[in-house]
Scaffold this motif. Structure first.
Motif, PDB file in Angstrom:
ATOM      1  N   ILE A  32       0.824  -1.206   0.000  1.00 54.85           N
ATOM      2  CA  ILE A  32       0.000   0.000   0.000  1.00 54.85           C
ATOM      3  C   ILE A  32       0.862   1.262   0.000  1.00 54.85           C
ATOM      4  CG2 ILE A  32      -1.650   1.351   1.362  1.00 54.85           C
ATOM      5  CD1 ILE A  32      -2.876  -1.385   2.227  1.00 54.85           C
ATOM      6  N   ILE A  33       1.878   1.294   0.862  1.00 57.12           N
ATOM      7  CA  ILE A  33       2.700   2.516   0.950  1.00 57.12           C
ATOM      8  C   ILE A  33       3.955   2.430   0.085  1.00 57.12           C
ATOM      9  CG2 ILE A  33       1.815   3.171   3.218  1.00 57.12           C
ATOM     10  CD1 ILE A  33       4.338   2.077   4.489  1.00 57.12           C
ATOM     11  N   GLN A  34       4.113   1.318  -0.622  1.00 55.78           N
ATOM     12  CA  GLN A  34       5.223   1.106  -1.549  1.00 55.78           C
ATOM     13  C   GLN A  34       6.590   1.322  -0.894  1.00 55.78           C
ATOM     14  OE1 GLN A  34       4.081   3.484  -4.964  1.00 55.78           O
ATOM     15  NE2 GLN A  34       2.702   1.869  -5.643  1.00 55.78           N
ATOM     16  N   VAL A  35       6.747   0.612   0.220  1.00 57.78           N
ATOM     17  CA  VAL A  35       8.012   0.607   0.950  1.00 57.78           C
ATOM     18  C   VAL A  35       8.387  -0.857   1.143  1.00 57.78           C
ATOM     19  CG1 VAL A  35       9.077   1.129   3.187  1.00 57.78           C
ATOM     20  CG2 VAL A  35       7.501   2.761   2.168  1.00 57.78           C
ATOM     21  N   ASN A  36       9.672  -1.173   1.065  1.00 58.05           N
ATOM     22  CA  ASN A  36      10.135  -2.534   1.302  1.00 58.05           C
ATOM     23  C   ASN A  36       9.656  -3.002   2.671  1.00 58.05           C
ATOM     24  OD1 ASN A  36      11.876  -4.716   2.218  1.00 58.05           O
ATOM     25  ND2 ASN A  36      13.071  -4.286   0.377  1.00 58.05           N
ATOM     26  N   LYS A  37       9.064  -4.198   2.736  1.00 60.95           N
ATOM     27  CA  LYS A  37       8.465  -4.637   4.002  1.00 60.95           C
ATOM     28  C   LYS A  37       9.477  -4.768   5.138  1.00 60.95           C
ATOM     29  CE  LYS A  37       8.351  -9.614   3.218  1.00 60.95           C
ATOM     30  NZ  LYS A  37       7.507 -10.789   3.101  1.00 60.95           N
TER      31      LYS A  37
END
Length: 96
Positions: A32-37
């Motif tokens: 959703i926030i397009q950040v590496n988990k």
């Protein structure tokens, strides 16, 4: 005579379940926030990642669907962090 409580879980099973919940939240949030988990910190407020109210609604929908919950945005804790969402889900599931 031992009474078997169906609600009690084996510790290892329970830990695996907790890990699965954590991974699920992390996975959905990262998309959703397009950040590496792996870069999502447990105690950093999600606002600092730029999450919008729409994104929160989407995340909540995913959580409700996956865990058969009925959480609303108003149910979300403040400050909102990965850990606080995790705790909310675990608490809700333990009351089922």
């Amino acid at each position: 005579m031992h009474s078997h409580n169906e609600k009690s879980k084996e510790p290892i099973t329970y830990l695996l379940e907790l890990e699965a919940v954590n991974n699920f939240i992390r996975e959905k949030l990262s998309k959703i926030i397009q950040v590496n988990k792996e870069s999502i910190e447990e105690e950093i407020e999600l606002e600092s990642y730029g999450i919008s109210s729409l994104a929160l609604t989407i995340l909540l929908g995913e959580i409700n669907s996956k865990f058969s919950l009925d959480l609303e945005v108003n149910d979300l804790p403040s400050p909102l962090t990965l850990n606080s969402i995790f705790s909310l889900i675990i608490n809700q599931r333990s009351t089922l």
